[in-house]
Design an enzyme around this catalytic site. Structure first.
Site, PDB file in Angstrom:
ATOM      1  N   SER A 559       0.820  -1.198   0.000  1.00  0.00           N
ATOM      2  CA  SER A 559       0.000   0.000   0.000  1.00  0.00           C
ATOM      3  C   SER A 559       0.864   1.262   0.000  1.00  0.00           C
ATOM      4  O   SER A 559       1.731   1.427  -0.834  1.00  0.00           O
ATOM      5  CB  SER A 559      -0.952  -0.045   1.197  1.00  0.00           C
ATOM      6  N   ASP A 645      -9.353  -3.050  -6.976  1.00  0.00           N
ATOM      7  CA  ASP A 645      -8.931  -2.319  -5.779  1.00  0.00           C
ATOM      8  C   ASP A 645      -9.400  -0.868  -5.878  1.00  0.00           C
ATOM      9  O   ASP A 645      -9.004  -0.135  -6.789  1.00  0.00           O
ATOM     10  CB  ASP A 645      -7.411  -2.386  -5.662  1.00  0.00           C
ATOM     11  N   HIS A 690      -8.286  -4.795  -0.920  1.00  0.00           N
ATOM     12  CA  HIS A 690      -7.068  -4.009  -1.077  1.00  0.00           C
ATOM     13  C   HIS A 690      -5.820  -4.853  -0.864  1.00  0.00           C
ATOM     14  O   HIS A 690      -4.939  -4.900  -1.711  1.00  0.00           O
ATOM     15  CB  HIS A 690      -7.103  -2.837  -0.110  1.00  0.00           C
TER      16      HIS A 690
END
EC number: 3.4.21.-
Length: 727
Positions: A559, A645, A690
């Protein structure tokens, strides 16, 4: 048996899905206690054969998601039965993957989340929400309340459960592993349980009971990852569903939290740096809510309640770190807050738990863990330094007011139980088999000096009997965003790497939260380059102190951690041999200029506003991974991305990959024959989640990539991995 609870600070600060490009995942869930009842979350083991069609993903912070448990027995060799011969031409990776896929199911166990309410335990069994009497919870004698197959979802699981005070209703939030969408169903509890209502896209929800003994469900509605609306609903003969509050500022979100004593339902309106809390009377929920303190830019505060007093954890005043204050519940405004307890410098407040006569603070100070027990009767403070191997807390349920249980964990060691007993004033450690990793590995707390003189903490793990560490492979971890700590929860694949001789290094750079709020402030907005300088200093320090070398150094992040990793690959690629990224944030500039994306407005406090502020725009340009790709040698990079995502759009990852390959090709052309170009792999996985931390395919693919890039034999590591991955 692993238990988990979410206390109020995690509930408010970390459980919101859009607090960052990715949530920090831990095993936490909060419990609500009242005079008439209590909710307790515990975990129960089931053979995988029972839940094969509902395999849950690892629990996320502040979500009641089933998770795995580990004990010393997991680290012993597993006897193979009905072993089938494998083709001789298979490589080691394919052979082990085949074995994993064909492993007898009865050898694996998973753990399902439960909530205890009164004399019943509520939990997920297969595709069903069920309950059983507490004394029968370990048997198969249960009552089916709802069959999730009715929702026609692919492998649904229960994310969170709440039981109404008088046990007339139970609400459960249901979602799937490959999507962040959720459905909250309300079941009427009777001789023949029936679905009373169903609400889509619910984020947080809590029950209270009004003056007429009617159960009222408050819940927040999430749309496009944004949570701005609060609703309240009643059921039965007086059924209603009405919007209670709407937040107008798109940079804020709303989350509900019921104080531990259930006296107040708090409505928390917050962004990355500012918060505002309203109190809803738990006994009179139809009365107008009471504002504690109107939002003041830069001021964060979180609220608990005990004996008509509010305990407020806040950063108001100097220094701008968290401190504990209190005030009478009927005079909640900021001018009435009295300082109650202050933290040491460089201290991160991990959580707070409130008891009848004690307040317990879970702290991280100078990269070590502490528990402070404050006596509320005499204001005494007892500070306990926890074992140096411990890197993280797992907050536990505390239905017993005499004890405060919790767990400690590290990336290579499964959680271990500890209990503080108030009457004896002592901390008791779980007895039993000692994990063998304690005798075979070493944990070091080191510091690197960044170029501005700031000391950056690192946590390093390696095998005790390793010789010549300079020749060992090194895997560096980094995050450095949103004031979030680098994840230090137990991961079996990390354990396997240490057993195979790897060095693991966790770099707690600025932008994260390991040393408090200022540590975050010094690594966001126009100070983001501090985090990059810290990461570079950490890797160079490790090499200088004899831990590995550039040709054996790898780097991993997920991320928002991808920003620093991508920036380092542009600025100092010679420090690295290989990189693995998962759902990485790589195109900061274009993302933050696109206000149609669901999180852009909420992210302005972290990255800046390049659309309206030229200073921010130019600053982002100087470090943005995508913007700074150039023809040069790069380390090999393996990227895992997810097709749908919503947090890190796939198109940004694809654009980065294509541009990087073009730059590498140009560099190879200029360099001439004999140049060994790095491998750039983009692995696009289906689904709309995610980060899928427990993905078997992702774990094995990443490890295979690292071993191949470093030219290491992966046979033993995959054989060991087979023992640890308990899916």
């Amino acid at each position: 048996m692993q238990q988990k609870s979410k206390l109020f600070l995690q509930a408010l600060k970390y459980s919101i899905p859009h607090l960052g490009k990715c949530m920090q995942k831990q095993h936490l869930k909060h419990c609500n206690f009242a005079d008439r009842y209590y909710n307790r979350i515990k975990l129960k083991k089931y053979h995988l054969t029972k839940c094969l069609q509902n395999k849950p993903k690892i629990s996320e912070l502040a979500r009641n998601i089933p998770s795995r448990s580990f004990s010393c027995k997991n680290f012993l060799p597993i006897k193979q039965e009905n072993k089938k011969s494998l083709p001789e031409n298979m490589d080691a990776f394919e052979k082990v993957r085949t074995k994993l896929e064909t492993q007898p199911q009865e050898e694996y166990e998973i753990i399902n989340a439960e909530i205890k309410h009164g004399g019943f335990v509520y939990y997920q069994e297969g595709c069903c929400l069920v309950r059983s009497k507490d004394e029968e919870a370990d048997n198969d004698n249960y009552e089916v309340l709802f069959n999730m197959e009715e929702l026609k979802l692919d492998q649904p699981f229960i994310d969170c459960i709440r039981v109404a005070p008088d046990e007339k209703y139970v609400a459960a939030k249901i979602r799937t592993e490959d999507s962040e969408a959720s459905t909250c169903i309300v079941v009427k509890l009777s001789d023949q349980p029936s679905v009373e209502a169903s609400f889509p896209n619910v984020s947080s929800f809590e029950w209270v009971k009004d003056e007429e003994d009617e159960d009222v469900l408050f819940y927040t509605f999430q749309r496009n990852l944004r949570c701005h609306d609060v609703y309240r609903a009643t059921f039965g003969d007086n059924k209603r569903n009405e919007r209670f509050y709407t937040e107008k500022d798109p940079s804020y979100f709303v989350f509900l939290y019921l104080t531990k004593d259930s006296r107040f339902l708090t409505m928390n309106i917050m962004n990355k740096t500012t918060s505002e809390v309203w109190l809803i009377d738990g006994l009179s929920p139809w009365d107008p809510p009471v504002l504690i303190q109107k939002r003041i830019h830069g001021v964060l505060y979180y609220v608990e309640h005990r004996d008509d007093e509010l305990y407020i954890l806040t950063n108001v005043g100097e220094p701008t770190e968290f401190k504990l204050m209190r005030t009478a519940a009927d005079t909640p405004a900021i001018m009435n807050w009295d300082l109650f307890f202050t933290m040491k410098r460089n201290t991160k407040v991990v959580d707070l738990d409130m008891f009848k006569d004690h307040c317990v603070l879970f702290l991280k100070h100078s990269n070590l863990l502490y528990v402070n027990v404050i006596g509320l009767a005499d204001d005494s403070v007892r500070s306990l330094k926890l074992p140096p191997w411990a890197c993280g807390f797992i907050m536990d349920t505390n239905s017993d007011p005499k004890n405060c249980p919790f767990q400690l964990c590290s990336p290579i060691r499964p959680p271990k139980y500890y209990t503080y007993k108030f009457a004896e004033g002592k901390l008791f450690e779980e007895t039993g088999h000692e994990d063998p990793i304690t005798k075979t590995s070493r944990v070091l707390r080191l510091e690197a000096k960044s170029k501005d003189g700031k000391l950056v903490p690192m946590t390093v793990f390696h095998k005790m009997d390793s010789e010549d560490l300079q020749k060992k492979p090194l895997l560096v971890h980094v995050y450095g965003a949103y004031g979030m700590d680098l994840k230090m929860n137990f991961r079996p694949e990390r354990r396997v790497l240490v057993d195979d001789g790897w060095i693991l290094a966790y770099c707690h750079v600025r932008g994260g939260g390991e040393l408090g709020l200022q540590w975050h402030a010094d690594g966001r907005l126009t100070k983001k380059l501090n985090g990059l300088a810290d990461l570079e200093a950490c890797i160079k320090t490790l090499h200088d102190q004899g831990f590995s070398q550039p040709s054996l150094t790898t780097l991993t992040a997920f991320s928002a951690g991808g920003v620093l990793v991508g920036a380092l690959c542009n600025s100092n690629p010679e420090l690295l041999r290989a990189v693995t990224l998962e759902a990485p944030f790589l195109d900061v500039l274009n993302t933050m200029m696109d206000t149609t994306l669901p999180l852009t407005l909420e992210e302005l406090e972290e990255w800046g506003n390049p659309s309206s502020d030229e200073k921010h725009k130019n600053y982002i340009k100087c470090y943005c991974p995508y913007q700074n790709i150039k023809p040069q040698h790069y380390p090999s990079i393996h990227i895992t991305a997810y097709e749908n995502d919503e947090r890190v759009p796939l198109r940004g990852v694809v654009s980065y990959t294509e541009k990087l390959k073009e730059a590498i090709a140009e560099h190879a052309k200029d360099t001439g024959e004999g140049y060994q170009a790095p491998n750039i792999i983009l692995d696009i996985q289906p689904g709309g989640n995610h980060v899928i931390e427990d993905s078997h395919k992702k774990i094995t693919a990443q490890i295979k990539f690292l071993y191949e890039e470093l030219g290491l034999d992966s046979t033993s590591v995959f054989e060991n991995l087979k023992k640890y991955l308990k899916f």
